[in-house]
Design an enzyme around this catalytic site. Structure first.
Site, short mmCIF file in Angstrom:
data_model
loop_
_atom_site.label_atom_id
_atom_site.label_comp_id
_atom_site.label_asym_id
_atom_site.label_seq_id
_atom_site.Cartn_x
_atom_site.Cartn_y
_atom_site.Cartn_z
N GLY A 147 1.13 -1.01 0.11
CA GLY A 147 0.08 -0.03 0.11
C GLY A 147 0.79 1.45 0.10
O GLY A 147 2.15 0.89 0.18
N HIS A 207 23.40 -18.80 42.18
CA HIS A 207 24.45 -19.67 41.84
C HIS A 207 24.37 -20.76 41.65
O HIS A 207 23.12 -22.11 42.20
CB HIS A 207 25.76 -19.64 43.56
CG HIS A 207 26.61 -20.22 43.33
ND1 HIS A 207 27.70 -18.66 43.10
CD2 HIS A 207 27.20 -21.54 43.87
CE1 HIS A 207 28.94 -20.08 43.13
NE2 HIS A 207 28.62 -21.13 43.77
#
Length: 465
Positions: free
Chosen positions: A114, A442
């Site tokens: 378009g 950890h």
């Protein structure tokens, strides 16, 4: 023929489809125009296929060094057709899911190109003889590769579009451009066994990143066999059975040349100038702080707006405009905020990865406080490295004097997964003291951010202070 819509969008890439989905969610009648598959460059020719290729390259690299981890493995040839099937297998379900979302939200998808049209009734989109009237129009047509006038043929001289659709790998390649695209493809090609010469006209790779991190990246790429040539220009390109050229005064030859010097906004032949919208000399659409053009009711988003060319920046623009336009039309109560470009994270998916958000130390000024935490002190990062391989990765935090964190900069394996937390730190203007008490699991790479924050707040743990 006239079709009334609240919003018409040119381009179904990251910015366009995000805008369409959010606007439809807010109750707007939306039309989406694109003559290419929904998802745009990111899904079909950029982010997703590139990262799938990088993943395949990482698998090959992992197999190649398996013995160092005590695992016996034999490295075979790279089956490019099978690799392509893997890449397509990533793309297809994502495309199918996106198309399903667009249909489910009631968005009218017009699979044609378009152009912007403005008449006495306001803005709209023209497709052939049809005109789709809309209360607002968003231009989100993305960008295309810059070719520098080189003879791109898709066989010997390539853009990234071609590189991600190869049926066979070259034995050797010249990569022109040391930005994100050039570095990523040079990195993956090297891991797949291609001999790469990487040429960059500036004096360092990834010029938008921390200079020290660019230096680390250069050293890592060289150690992996890439011939990195900085401050050099490519001239006298000749194409035959291969490609020959000059890099400075030296000759160089390879099977292919990849032109990866950036992308330009795809704003040609969209009717923008005819509609009254202003374009910059670079072809970008000129917009105000709300992404509105100089034409009432016409907006722009994503790569057509000057700034970092990132899919997630496109998403952010699209979401902002959907809410902004809905608010202007009385369909959304709040006034949305457009994210600043500097607060949008960026990642280079090379090996090692670079990830950053916010200001560099230089941009933050001479009084900024800076800390570097080396990933050699991070357990998870050491686990990822083969025995005896030096870990050059690090985390850099930049803060205003005694104030908020304004920059997070990372280099290392898989550090891209940390930048979401970095974006929170910068976006929320957190201080190191604000987040020093947050516990990170950890062993994870995330602990490196915690360590850097502790150091900035005057309480370093696993580093000298």
């Amino acid at each position: 023929m006239t079709h009334p819509f609240d919003l018409a969008i040119l381009g179904a890439g990251s910015a366009g489809y995000a805008c369409a989905l959010r606007a439809a969610q807010l109750g707007l009648r939306v039309a989406l125009f694109d003559d290419t598959p929904v998802g745009g460059t990111c899904l079909h020719r950029g982010c997703i296929p590139a990262k799938a290729w990088l993943q395949a390259a990482k698998v090959r690299s992992t197999v190649a060094k398996a013995d160092a981890f005590g695992i016996g493995a034999t490295l075979g040839d790279t089956d490019v057709p099978a690799l392509r099937r893997y890449v397509d297998g990533v793309i297809k379900p994502l495309h199918k899911g996106l198309a399903g979302l667009i249909a489910a939200r009631g968005i009218t998808l017009v699979q044609e190109r378009g152009i912007v049209s403005v008449d006495d009734g306001g803005p709209g989109v023209e497709v052939g003889d049809a005109r789709y009237q809309a209360r607002a129009v968003v231009v989100a047509t993305g960008a295309r590769p810059v070719t520098l006038g080189l003879p791109v043929d898709g066989e010997r001289v390539l853009t990234s579009d071609h590189a991600l659709r190869l049926d066979a790998l070259p034995a050797s390649a010249i990569v022109l451009g040391g930005g994100v695209i050039g570095v990523e493809i040079a990195s993956l090609w090297t891991d797949l066994g291609v001999a790469v010469t990487l040429v960059e006209a500036m004096d360092r790779l990834l010029p938008g990143e921390e200079p020290a991190h660019s230096s680390i990246l250069k050293a890592e790429l060289i150690s992996r066999g890439i011939d990195v040539r900085l401050g050099a220009t490519l001239t006298d390109v000749e194409v035959g059975d291969g490609v020959t050229a000059k890099v400075g005064a030296a000759g160089v030859s390879a099977d292919v040349l990849l032109v990866a010097v950036g992308r330009r906004p795809a704003t040609e032949s969209l009717g923008l100038a005819e509609a009254g919208a202003s374009l910059s000399d670079s072809g970008h659409v000129v917009v105000d702080e709300n992404l509105q053009t100089s034409v009432r009711g016409v907006f722009a988003a994503g790569d057509v707006v000057a700034g970092p060319q990132l899919a997630h920046r496109g998403y952010a623009h699209g979401l902002f405009l959907a809410e902004r336009i809905a608010q202007l039309q009385g369909r959304h109560p709040g006034r949305p905020t457009l994210p600043r470009d500097r607060d949008i994270p960026r990642i280079t998916y090379s090996s090692p990865q670079l990830a950053s958000v916010g200001l560099t130390a230089e941009q933050a000024g001479p009084d900024a406080e800076v800390v570097d935490y080396p990933l050699s002190g991070n357990g998870r990062s050491r686990i990822q490295k083969a025995p005896g391989v030096r870990d050059s990765g690090r985390v850099r935090l930049v803060r205003e004097p005694g104030g908020a964190i304004v920059g997070v900069h990372l280099i290392g394996e898989e550090v891209g997964e940390l930048i979401g937390e970095g974006a929170l730190l910068v976006g929320w203007q957190a201080t190191p003291e604000d987040v020093a008490g947050i516990v990170h699991a950890h062993p994870t790479l995330g602990e490196s951010l915690a360590e850097a924050n502790w150091a900035l707040s005057g309480r370093p743990l696993h580093m000298h202070g």
